[in-house]
Scaffold this motif. Structure first.
Motif, PDB file in Angstrom:
ATOM      1  N   GLY A  79       0.831  -1.199   0.000  1.00  0.00           N
ATOM      2  CA  GLY A  79       0.000   0.000   0.000  1.00  0.00           C
ATOM      3  C   GLY A  79       0.865   1.248   0.000  1.00  0.00           C
ATOM      4  O   GLY A  79       1.811   1.348   0.779  1.00  0.00           O
ATOM      5  N   ASP A  98       0.718   5.529  -0.012  1.00  0.00           N
ATOM      6  CA  ASP A  98      -0.126   6.709   0.154  1.00  0.00           C
ATOM      7  C   ASP A  98       0.654   8.022   0.189  1.00  0.00           C
ATOM      8  O   ASP A  98       0.112   9.061   0.507  1.00  0.00           O
ATOM      9  CB  ASP A  98      -0.989   6.587   1.411  1.00  0.00           C
ATOM     10  CG  ASP A  98      -0.179   6.606   2.704  1.00  0.00           C
ATOM     11  OD1 ASP A  98       1.054   6.797   2.666  1.00  0.00           O
ATOM     12  OD2 ASP A  98      -0.793   6.434   3.780  1.00  0.00           O
ATOM     13  N   SER A 155       3.148   8.803   2.192  1.00  0.00           N
ATOM     14  CA  SER A 155       3.706   9.109   3.509  1.00  0.00           C
ATOM     15  C   SER A 155       5.073   8.464   3.710  1.00  0.00           C
ATOM     16  O   SER A 155       5.471   7.565   2.956  1.00  0.00           O
ATOM     17  CB  SER A 155       2.755   8.607   4.599  1.00  0.00           C
ATOM     18  OG  SER A 155       2.723   7.185   4.596  1.00  0.00           O
ATOM     19  N   SER A 167       4.650   4.798   4.157  1.00  0.00           N
ATOM     20  CA  SER A 167       4.571   3.962   2.960  1.00  0.00           C
ATOM     21  C   SER A 167       5.915   3.880   2.244  1.00  0.00           C
ATOM     22  O   SER A 167       6.161   2.919   1.523  1.00  0.00           O
ATOM     23  CB  SER A 167       3.440   4.392   2.024  1.00  0.00           C
ATOM     24  OG  SER A 167       3.666   5.645   1.457  1.00  0.00           O
ATOM     25  N   ARG A 194      -2.230   2.201  -4.850  1.00  0.00           N
ATOM     26  CA  ARG A 194      -2.637   3.477  -4.254  1.00  0.00           C
ATOM     27  C   ARG A 194      -4.141   3.588  -4.440  1.00  0.00           C
ATOM     28  O   ARG A 194      -4.647   3.530  -5.565  1.00  0.00           O
ATOM     29  CB  ARG A 194      -1.926   4.647  -4.911  1.00  0.00           C
ATOM     30  CG  ARG A 194      -2.282   5.989  -4.262  1.00  0.00           C
ATOM     31  CD  ARG A 194      -1.457   7.122  -4.833  1.00  0.00           C
ATOM     32  NE  ARG A 194      -1.849   8.390  -4.284  1.00  0.00           N
ATOM     33  CZ  ARG A 194      -1.102   9.104  -3.451  1.00  0.00           C
ATOM     34  NH1 ARG A 194       0.088   8.669  -3.087  1.00  0.00           N
ATOM     35  NH2 ARG A 194      -1.531  10.263  -2.998  1.00  0.00           N
ATOM     36  N   TRP A 208      -7.710   5.761  -3.812  1.00  0.00           N
ATOM     37  CA  TRP A 208      -8.213   7.111  -3.580  1.00  0.00           C
ATOM     38  C   TRP A 208      -9.724   7.093  -3.735  1.00  0.00           C
ATOM     39  O   TRP A 208     -10.295   6.261  -4.421  1.00  0.00           O
ATOM     40  CB  TRP A 208      -7.605   8.127  -4.551  1.00  0.00           C
ATOM     41  CG  TRP A 208      -8.231   8.096  -5.911  1.00  0.00           C
ATOM     42  CD1 TRP A 208      -7.909   7.253  -6.931  1.00  0.00           C
ATOM     43  CD2 TRP A 208      -9.315   8.896  -6.382  1.00  0.00           C
ATOM     44  NE1 TRP A 208      -8.710   7.497  -8.014  1.00  0.00           N
ATOM     45  CE2 TRP A 208      -9.589   8.506  -7.707  1.00  0.00           C
ATOM     46  CE3 TRP A 208     -10.084   9.914  -5.819  1.00  0.00           C
ATOM     47  CZ2 TRP A 208     -10.587   9.086  -8.469  1.00  0.00           C
ATOM     48  CZ3 TRP A 208     -11.081  10.498  -6.586  1.00  0.00           C
ATOM     49  CH2 TRP A 208     -11.325  10.088  -7.895  1.00  0.00           C
ATOM     50  N   GLU A 251      -3.117  11.527  -8.777  1.00  0.00           N
ATOM     51  CA  GLU A 251      -2.863  10.358  -7.932  1.00  0.00           C
ATOM     52  C   GLU A 251      -1.895   9.396  -8.619  1.00  0.00           C
ATOM     53  O   GLU A 251      -0.993   8.847  -8.000  1.00  0.00           O
ATOM     54  CB  GLU A 251      -4.170   9.634  -7.589  1.00  0.00           C
ATOM     55  CG  GLU A 251      -5.101  10.421  -6.686  1.00  0.00           C
ATOM     56  CD  GLU A 251      -4.584  10.550  -5.270  1.00  0.00           C
ATOM     57  OE1 GLU A 251      -3.867   9.664  -4.781  1.00  0.00           O
ATOM     58  OE2 GLU A 251      -4.908  11.575  -4.632  1.00  0.00           O
ATOM     59  N   LEU A 272       1.801   8.291  -7.227  1.00  0.00           N
ATOM     60  CA  LEU A 272       2.158   6.879  -7.098  1.00  0.00           C
ATOM     61  C   LEU A 272       3.453   6.594  -7.854  1.00  0.00           C
ATOM     62  O   LEU A 272       4.391   5.996  -7.312  1.00  0.00           O
ATOM     63  CB  LEU A 272       1.025   6.002  -7.627  1.00  0.00           C
ATOM     64  CG  LEU A 272       1.294   4.500  -7.752  1.00  0.00           C
ATOM     65  CD1 LEU A 272       1.619   3.884  -6.402  1.00  0.00           C
ATOM     66  CD2 LEU A 272       0.094   3.812  -8.394  1.00  0.00           C
ATOM     67  N   PRO A 288      -8.466   2.121   1.079  1.00  0.00           N
ATOM     68  CA  PRO A 288      -7.223   1.348   1.101  1.00  0.00           C
ATOM     69  C   PRO A 288      -7.390  -0.067   1.642  1.00  0.00           C
ATOM     70  O   PRO A 288      -6.836  -1.009   1.073  1.00  0.00           O
ATOM     71  CB  PRO A 288      -6.278   2.183   1.972  1.00  0.00           C
ATOM     72  CG  PRO A 288      -7.088   3.267   2.569  1.00  0.00           C
ATOM     73  CD  PRO A 288      -8.377   3.360   1.844  1.00  0.00           C
ATOM     74  N   THR A 297      -6.569   0.583   8.551  1.00  0.00           N
ATOM     75  CA  THR A 297      -6.184  -0.245   7.405  1.00  0.00           C
ATOM     76  C   THR A 297      -5.392  -1.456   7.870  1.00  0.00           C
ATOM     77  O   THR A 297      -5.671  -2.588   7.463  1.00  0.00           O
ATOM     78  CB  THR A 297      -5.367   0.583   6.388  1.00  0.00           C
ATOM     79  OG1 THR A 297      -6.187   1.663   5.920  1.00  0.00           O
ATOM     80  CG2 THR A 297      -4.928  -0.274   5.216  1.00  0.00           C
TER      81      THR A 297
END
Length: 159
Positions: free
Chosen positions: A22, A24, A26, A29, A51, A53, A78, A82, A107, A139
Motif C-alpha cells: 500500500g 499513500d 507518507s 509507505s 494506491r 483514492w 494520484e 504513485l 485502502p 487499514t
C-alpha cells in the motif's frame, strides 16, 4: 510486525504471486515500499504497488459534483504521485519487476481484495511511540483480520 493467520489458503497462489504494498505518499509507505522490494528481491517475486483514492465527502453524500474532467484530473494527479514514490525504490532495486495500480476504493478494501492472489501484503504504520505506538491504524487492523495472505506492518525508518 508480520501476521500470519491460521488456515490461509496458499495452495492456489502462483509461485510468481506479487508482494502487494500500500502506497499513500507518507514516510510510512516509503518504509513499506522498501520492505516490499527487499522481500520481493529475496523471493524472486514482483511488486504490486497499490494506491487507493476516493472522494469520501462526495461518496458519503452521494453527490454528483465530480465531473468526468475533475475525476480525470484527480486520477492523473494520484497516478503521478504513485509513480514518483515507487520510482525511488524501483531505481534502487532494478531487478525487481514492479506494477502500479491506482484504484478508486478505500485502502483496506483495495488491499484485502488483492491479498487473495498475493504472497504478502505490506503496509506502513505511523510508528508513534509509547502507548499510541501499540495501536494500529484502521487499514492495518482490517488487513490483519481479513487478508488472505500474511501481512507485514512496517514502521517508518528512523533516521
Amino acid at each position: 510486525m508480520i501476521v500470519v493467520r491460521e488456515a490461509q489458503p496458499q495452495a492456489d497462489r502462483a509461485e510468481n504471486a506479487p508482494i502487494v504494498v500500500g502506497v499513500d505518499g507518507s514516510a510510512a509507505s516509503d518504509a513499506a515500499l522498501e520492505f516490499a522490494f527487499e522481500a520481493a528481491a529475496l523471493r524472486g517475486a514482483p511488486v504490486l504497488a497499490v494506491r487507493a483514492w476516493r472522494d469520501d465527502l462526495a461518496d458519503a453524500m452521494r453527490l454528483t459534483v465530480l465531473t468526468a474532467a475533475s475525476v480525470e484530473a484527480i486520477e492523473a494527479d494520484e497516478r503521478r504521485l504513485l509513480a514518483e514514490q515507487v520510482a525511488v525504490r524501483a531505481q534502487a532495486c532494478p531487478d525487481v519487476p514492479v506494477r502500479q495500480l491506482l484504484t478508486r476504493d478505500g485502502p483496506a478494501s483495495a488491499l484485502i481484495g488483492r491479498s487473495a492472489s498475493a504472497q504478502l501484503v505490506v503496509v506502513g504504520t505511523r510508528g508513534r511511540g509509547g502507548f499510541r505506538g501499540l495501536l494500529l491504524g484502521s487499514t492495518s487492523q482490517s488487513l490483519i483480520y481479513h487478508a488472505e495472505c500474511p501481512v507485514a506492518v512496517v514502521p517508518p525508518a528512523h533516521r
